[in-house]
Design an enzyme around this catalytic site. Structure first.
Site, PDB file in Angstrom:
ATOM      1  N   HIS A 111       0.879  -1.231  -0.024  1.00 46.56           N
ATOM      2  CA  HIS A 111       0.064   0.189  -0.103  1.00 46.56           C
ATOM      3  C   HIS A 111       0.837   1.213   0.140  1.00 46.56           C
ATOM      4  O   HIS A 111       1.814   1.396   0.843  1.00 46.56           O
ATOM      5  CB  HIS A 111      -1.002   0.146   1.371  1.00 46.56           C
ATOM      6  CG  HIS A 111      -1.793   0.974   1.330  1.00 46.56           C
ATOM      7  ND1 HIS A 111      -3.025   1.315   0.483  1.00 46.56           N
ATOM      8  CD2 HIS A 111      -1.883   2.234   2.224  1.00 46.56           C
ATOM      9  CE1 HIS A 111      -3.695   2.325   0.503  1.00 46.56           C
ATOM     10  NE2 HIS A 111      -2.948   2.994   1.664  1.00 46.56           N
ATOM     11  N   SER A 138       4.022   0.744   2.524  1.00 44.38           N
ATOM     12  CA  SER A 138       3.985  -0.545   3.591  1.00 44.38           C
ATOM     13  C   SER A 138       3.617  -1.850   2.733  1.00 44.38           C
ATOM     14  O   SER A 138       2.503  -1.913   2.119  1.00 44.38           O
ATOM     15  CB  SER A 138       2.760  -0.095   4.620  1.00 44.38           C
ATOM     16  OG  SER A 138       2.993   1.032   5.271  1.00 44.38           O
ATOM     17  N   ASP A 147      -6.651  -2.315   4.237  1.00 46.09           N
ATOM     18  CA  ASP A 147      -5.611  -1.858   4.408  1.00 46.09           C
ATOM     19  C   ASP A 147      -5.177  -1.775   5.688  1.00 46.09           C
ATOM     20  O   ASP A 147      -4.604  -0.798   6.375  1.00 46.09           O
ATOM     21  CB  ASP A 147      -5.215  -0.420   3.750  1.00 46.09           C
ATOM     22  CG  ASP A 147      -5.705  -0.408   2.472  1.00 46.09           C
ATOM     23  OD1 ASP A 147      -5.089  -1.318   1.591  1.00 46.09           O
ATOM     24  OD2 ASP A 147      -6.211   0.615   2.010  1.00 46.09           O
TER      25      ASP A 147
HETATM   26  C1  GRF Z   1       0.777   0.317  -6.429  1.00 44.73           C
HETATM   27  O1  GRF Z   1       0.969   1.955  -6.070  1.00 44.73           O
HETATM   28  C2  GRF Z   1       0.547  -0.308  -5.164  1.00 44.73           C
HETATM   29  O2  GRF Z   1       1.161   0.268  -4.096  1.00 44.73           O
HETATM   30  C3  GRF Z   1      -0.854  -0.257  -5.134  1.00 44.73           C
HETATM   31  O3  GRF Z   1      -1.372  -0.363  -6.361  1.00 44.73           O
HETATM   32  C4  GRF Z   1      -0.346   0.371  -7.177  1.00 44.73           C
HETATM   33  C5  GRF Z   1       0.072  -1.040  -8.024  1.00 44.73           C
HETATM   34  O4  GRF Z   1       0.867  -0.499  -9.460  1.00 44.73           O
HETATM   35  N1  GRF Z   1      -1.482  -1.036  -4.324  1.00 44.73           N
HETATM   36  P1  GRF Z   1       1.693  -1.612 -10.241  1.00 44.73           P
HETATM   37  O5  GRF Z   1       0.397  -2.322 -10.697  1.00 44.73           O
HETATM   38  O6  GRF Z   1       2.154  -2.498  -9.372  1.00 44.73           O
HETATM   39  O7  GRF Z   1       2.384  -0.964 -10.952  1.00 44.73           O
END
Ligand code: GRF
Length: 321
Positions: A111, A138, A147
């Site tokens: 997250h 995190s 979350d």
């Molecule tokens: C990331 O920012 C992650 O923290 C959130 O969703 C986004 C996913 O990006 N949970 P990706 O698909 O891994 O590029």
């Protein structure tokens, strides 16, 4: 090295965290391997990359299915692939309670905030508007609340004076790509981490009635009864007295039971130095895939051997019902 942990990654889009995990898994000493990349979206760009890397993929759209039905299809695919852990990487679906329960302690998420701050969306803008000097990311265990599960690892990312949500997001993403593979590697090897193993034993030993911890010749030990007259029912041996590995020492009913255990599973059981003569058994805890229910039962049985009659009498009575 122990067998690699088998991982299924769930994505909905870009899949850059997935890519970071895929590349990390290419290192021969990485303790996990990716057995499946699954998506709720056929067009997730991450799927193309996973396929090109020779990883099994599947896509099961959620449209037209109830949340439970869709989760059940995903669950089936994950189990089919032989995965032991589910890794959420930009998986934009709220999960059903049933799915979360099935993967309890075996599902991680990343997250883009320093949890417990800024759960949900718009984390970057909210951190900037709050005037925080640090944002970050995190990795946490997934529980029923969004979350909200226990945080396993975090990276702080400084907010620059001229940052907007996009510039901050792209720097946090770099941190995410470093953090996720490292946190996952640490998590899947926790079974070999002496501190983690000790904590598992401690929690179970102290959950028994009237127990306390007291070191014995430098090794953690657990006693039942009062501080003055209590008796030991378990010891934690970490290369103690020159013995190999990490083991739990508990009291059997006697030398016959001790011999039968060693005979049945000589890899896991051995007669510990000194204590072995009086019927104690050592159970190795550092071989992975430890059955902690079984360890809890052993602690209880050993506790029963030495606990004062007034405590065991109640249990004997309860057993009759
Ligand atoms: C990331 O920012 C992650 O923290 C959130 O969703 C986004 C996913 O990006 N949970 P990706 O698909 O891994 O590029």
């Amino acid at each position: 090295m122990a067998e690699k942990a088998k991982i299924a990654i769930l994505i909905s889009g870009r899949g850059s965290n997935m890519a970071a995990l895929v590349y990390a898994a290419k290192s021969p000493d990485c303790p996990f391997e990716i057995v499946l990349v699954a998506s709720n979206n056929h067009d997730a760009p991450g799927l193309t990359l996973a396929r090109a890397e020779g990883i099994a993929t599947c896509a099961h759209p959620h449209k037209g299915r109830s949340r439970e039905a869709h989760d059940a299809v995903m669950h089936e695919a994950i189990v089919e692939a032989g995965a032991e852990y589910v890794i959420l990487a930009g998986y934009m679906r709220i999960l059903s309670d049933g799915f979360v329960k099935k993967w309890s302690d075996h599902m991680l998420n990343i997250h883009p905030s320093l949890l417990p701050k800024y759960k949900g969306l718009d984390t970057y803008q909210r951190a900037i508007e709050a005037g925080d000097s640090f944002a970050g990311c995190s990795v946490h265990l997934v529980t029923a609340e969004l979350d909200d599960g226990p945080v396993l690892a975090q990276t702080e990312v400084a907010i620059l004076p001229d940052d907007d949500a996009d510039s901050l997001a792209s720097r946090i993403l770099i941190a995410e790509h470093q953090l996720y593979p490292r946190a996952l590697a640490q998590y899947v090897t926790r079974e070999f981490d002496p501190d983690w193993i000790l904590e598992q034993v401690r929690n179970r030993a102290l959950a028994l009635e009237e127990t306390h911890e007291r070191a014995s010749f430098g090794a953690p030990g657990w006693r039942v009864g009062s501080e003055t007259t209590g008796k030991y029912f378990a010891y934690f041996s970490q290369s103690h007295l020159g013995e190999a590995g990490i083991a739990l020492l508990v009291k059997t009913t006697g030398l016959d039971e001790q011999a039968a255990l060693i005979d049945a599973d000589p890899e896991r059981y051995y007669a510990p130095k000194f204590y072995g003569k009086s019927g104690w058994i050592a159970i190795r805890l550092d071989q992975g895939r430890t059955d902690w229910e079984h360890i809890a039962e052993w602690l209880f049985k050993s506790w029963c051997q030495v606990a004062p009659k007034r405590l065991t009498r109640l249990i004997a009575i309860a057993d009759q019902f």
